[in-house]
Write a protein that holds these residues in place. Structure first.
Motif, PDB file in Angstrom:
ATOM      1  N   LEU A 197       0.835  -1.201   0.000  1.00 15.32           N
ATOM      2  CA  LEU A 197       0.000   0.000   0.000  1.00 15.32           C
ATOM      3  C   LEU A 197       0.874   1.256   0.000  1.00 15.32           C
ATOM      4  O   LEU A 197       1.058   1.931   1.024  1.00 15.32           O
ATOM      5  CB  LEU A 197      -0.942  -0.013   1.207  1.00 15.32           C
ATOM      6  CG  LEU A 197      -1.980  -1.141   1.215  1.00 15.32           C
ATOM      7  CD1 LEU A 197      -2.869  -1.056   2.444  1.00 15.32           C
ATOM      8  CD2 LEU A 197      -2.828  -1.111  -0.058  1.00 15.32           C
ATOM      9  N   ILE A 202       2.317  -0.473  -5.509  1.00 16.48           N
ATOM     10  CA  ILE A 202       1.591  -0.694  -6.761  1.00 16.48           C
ATOM     11  C   ILE A 202       2.471  -1.466  -7.743  1.00 16.48           C
ATOM     12  O   ILE A 202       2.012  -2.394  -8.420  1.00 16.48           O
ATOM     13  CB  ILE A 202       1.144   0.648  -7.355  1.00 16.48           C
ATOM     14  CG1 ILE A 202       0.040   1.270  -6.484  1.00 16.48           C
ATOM     15  CG2 ILE A 202       0.655   0.486  -8.788  1.00 16.48           C
ATOM     16  CD1 ILE A 202      -0.360   2.671  -6.896  1.00 16.48           C
ATOM     17  N   THR A 239      -4.315  -4.996 -10.801  1.00 16.67           N
ATOM     18  CA  THR A 239      -3.486  -4.357  -9.779  1.00 16.67           C
ATOM     19  C   THR A 239      -4.299  -3.360  -8.973  1.00 16.67           C
ATOM     20  O   THR A 239      -4.222  -3.319  -7.741  1.00 16.67           O
ATOM     21  CB  THR A 239      -2.282  -3.647 -10.437  1.00 16.67           C
ATOM     22  OG1 THR A 239      -1.440  -4.620 -11.057  1.00 16.67           O
ATOM     23  CG2 THR A 239      -1.476  -2.873  -9.404  1.00 16.67           C
ATOM     24  N   PHE A 243      -5.016  -3.755  -4.995  1.00 14.53           N
ATOM     25  CA  PHE A 243      -4.637  -2.639  -4.131  1.00 14.53           C
ATOM     26  C   PHE A 243      -5.833  -2.130  -3.336  1.00 14.53           C
ATOM     27  O   PHE A 243      -5.758  -1.919  -2.120  1.00 14.53           O
ATOM     28  CB  PHE A 243      -4.048  -1.505  -4.977  1.00 14.53           C
ATOM     29  CG  PHE A 243      -3.535  -0.341  -4.168  1.00 14.53           C
ATOM     30  CD1 PHE A 243      -2.190  -0.253  -3.848  1.00 14.53           C
ATOM     31  CD2 PHE A 243      -4.385   0.668  -3.741  1.00 14.53           C
ATOM     32  CE1 PHE A 243      -1.707   0.823  -3.110  1.00 14.53           C
ATOM     33  CE2 PHE A 243      -3.922   1.732  -2.998  1.00 14.53           C
ATOM     34  CZ  PHE A 243      -2.570   1.817  -2.685  1.00 14.53           C
TER      35      PHE A 243
END
Length: 324
Positions: A197, A202, A239, A243
């Motif tokens: 995070l 990412i 992604t 996330f």
């Protein structure tokens, strides 16, 4: 240049790893026309930055000075993680001649900003239940790193204790989470919340997902977010989904730790970048997914702070509250 009376204004600064922003404040409000940005590499320390700023302001006599630092603060002393500067009270006093000085962690400053921000700069993600003026709040910072800080409004003032929440273990709720954790640990030695995070998080998620798909690819966070926005890369989209779900899980865990009936506030550049996808990718479902405590979680509102000067405002608000 506007001329100001002595001791009517305070000096505030937001010190990052690359740049420092400095401004003047009247009470808890920043004077936007006084905000200036300095590139840290050009200076040998914060004192030089502040002295140059005050010289440009006509050697203003400030009533107080408060700075927010992107790093841990201990016993009134701060050392930046990615910058060879050490900041303490003497640094501020010598540079500003102010009698009242304070050093905050940058996330503490964000906590002190709550209540002083324009409502137009708060984007509501999840609605909660009304709460009293002394209800606790929670600030979660997602940017270059990750951190969180509770905000306690008491009858004797506001308290925002420091923390290093980004370095706790990454939560594991599924087989996929376990595989992600093992990937991060193999790459970096430890699977911390901040390793997923954050901006670099990412990139870690994308690399892991591409490995899962059979061919590793490494992109920058900017490239991933651009591909997500264009929906041109299925792995970039996934992604964003991973996330968002992890952010909801971690934010929910932190909410149970602090009981922020006054609301949860997401701050930082990555928080703002992921905001358009939070609803689509299931942030709320992950935040509320706490078993029999799922309905209990619905009491906590979640908002994203979209004010780039919030840390400066927090420094001003902190000084103002001390003066009251």
């Amino acid at each position: 240049m506007t001329t100001y009376s002595a001791d009517t204004l305070t000096l505030v600064a937001d010190i990052g790893g690359t740049n420092t922003r400095v401004a003047l404040a009247k009470g808890a409000q920043i004077l936007p026309e006084t905000v200036q940005r300095f590139r840290n590499a050009t200076y040998d320390g914060l004192g030089a930055v502040l002295r140059e700023y005050l010289t440009a302001q006509g050697n203003l006599d400030c009533g107080g000075a408060c700075v927010a630092v992107a790093g841990p603060v201990h016993d009134g002393r701060a050392t930046l993680t990615n910058l060879d500067w050490t900041i303490d009270r003497d640094t501020l006093i010598n540079a500003t001649k102010a009698e009242k000085v304070s050093i905050l962690n940058d996330l503490q400053a964000q906590g002190h900003a709550l209540g002083h921000l324009d409502e137009a700069n708060l984007c509501c993600i999840l609605k909660g239940q009304p709460a009293g003026e002394h209800a606790a709040k929670l600030v979660i910072g997602v940017g270059t790193g990750f951190n969180a800080a509770p905000v306690y409004n008491t009858e004797t003032g506001r308290y925002v204790p420091p923390a290093e929440a980004g370095h706790t273990n990454l939560p594991i709720c599924s087989d996929a989470d376990l595989r992600l954790s093992r990937f991060v640990k193999a790459e970096h030695g430890f699977a911390a919340v901040e390793d997923v995070l954050s901006g670099r998080g990412i990139t870690h998620i994308y690399s892991w997902l591409s490995c899962e798909a059979g061919a590793r690819r490494d992109l920058t966070s900017t490239e991933i977010m651009d591909a997500l926005a264009r929906r041109s890369d299925p792995i970039a989209v996934e992604t964003g989904r991973v996330f968002t779900r992890m952010l909801g899980t971690v934010a929910g865990n932190l909410a149970l730790n602090t009981l922020p009936f006054g609301g949860v506030y997401l701050v930082g550049g990555v928080s703002q970048a992921i905001t358009p996808y939070l609803e689509e990718f299931g942030f709320g479902a992950a935040f509320h997914d706490k078993g029999r405590f799922g309905p209990f979680m619905e009491q906590f509102a979640v908002s994203v702070v979209e004010d780039d000067y919030a840390a400066l405002t927090g420094c001003a608000g902190h000084l103002h509250s001390v003066a009251l």
